[in-house]
Design a protein around this motif. Sequence first.
Motif: not given
Length: 334
Positions: A36, A85, A90
């Motif tokens: 990421y 996450q 995003y």
Amino acid sequence: MKYLVTGAAGFIGSAVVEKLTEAGNCIIGIDNINDYYDVKLKHARLDRIKNKNFSFIKLDIADRDAVQQLFIDEQFDRVIHLAAQAGIRYSIENPHAYADSNLIGYLNILEGCRHTNVGHLIYASSSSVYGLNAKTPFETSDRVDHPVSLYAATKKSNELMAHTYSHLYDIPTTGLRFFTVYGSWGRPDMAPFIFIKKILDGETIDINNNGDMWRDFTHVDDIVEGVVRIADVIPSKNTSWTVEQGSPATSSAPYAIYNIGHGSPINLMDFVKAIETELGIKAKKKFREMQPADVYQTYADVADLFEATGFKPSVDVKAGVTEFVKWYRDFYHK
């Protein structure tokens, strides 16, 4: 104590590991080291932890069997769950990544705690759960039913799932709502990091909502201190608690929620000015409208945290920005 720290290669996770090992605890850290953002930074965070009481395992929390076996093999006293996450914007581009990590992965951690009788699960929630709340400061007694991003919705879901497991299986759980964390070893996708990088590189920085935004910027040292202290504050059942009269941050189950924020939001332009002053460079700015999934203001009420731990975040923006800029210059040789 024997701890599991998930997200151990992350910004907050690596700092928590360092703090816990220095205190003599035994730590198993896990992280999937996803791409990421820069994996070299993640490895560098792990490399700085030079302590025989720390062991690292590359593991994805979405891997149910691997997580289950880890809990069986290690028999943890406490779990500090920071893997997720990350990123609000995003979540608009890649929503499934949030379901895999923040929902399925989180469920796997809860199941591990359930089947091995973990003494306390401390997990990262987020200030983003306050969503459309306009009343300030944000209190843990506020309702948080109107998130404005999928990321925020998954964090609210984590709180609900924790309560269920606390209620059904008597697992003590504590959720921590972090407010705009910045500082050394920070995340490259977050505004403070982006501002420093772009200003030093002579690039233009984007200023959302034409600069009319407020954030409760909280230095990572304060976040870590709060996490480590709250690990020793194990929630217990409150048989007199009711839905009608009790705070949603507590329960008849062994369940609690706290804010960890500085408690004094500042205007975005003042934060940028602090960076400009420390760098000695005037930023090139592009002003733009409010972005999707963004909020106007965050502001933490930390009275509950202080009452429980005697700790109140204290690193002011000037000191925090000075520390962050120094680390950035040293790490990236700028």
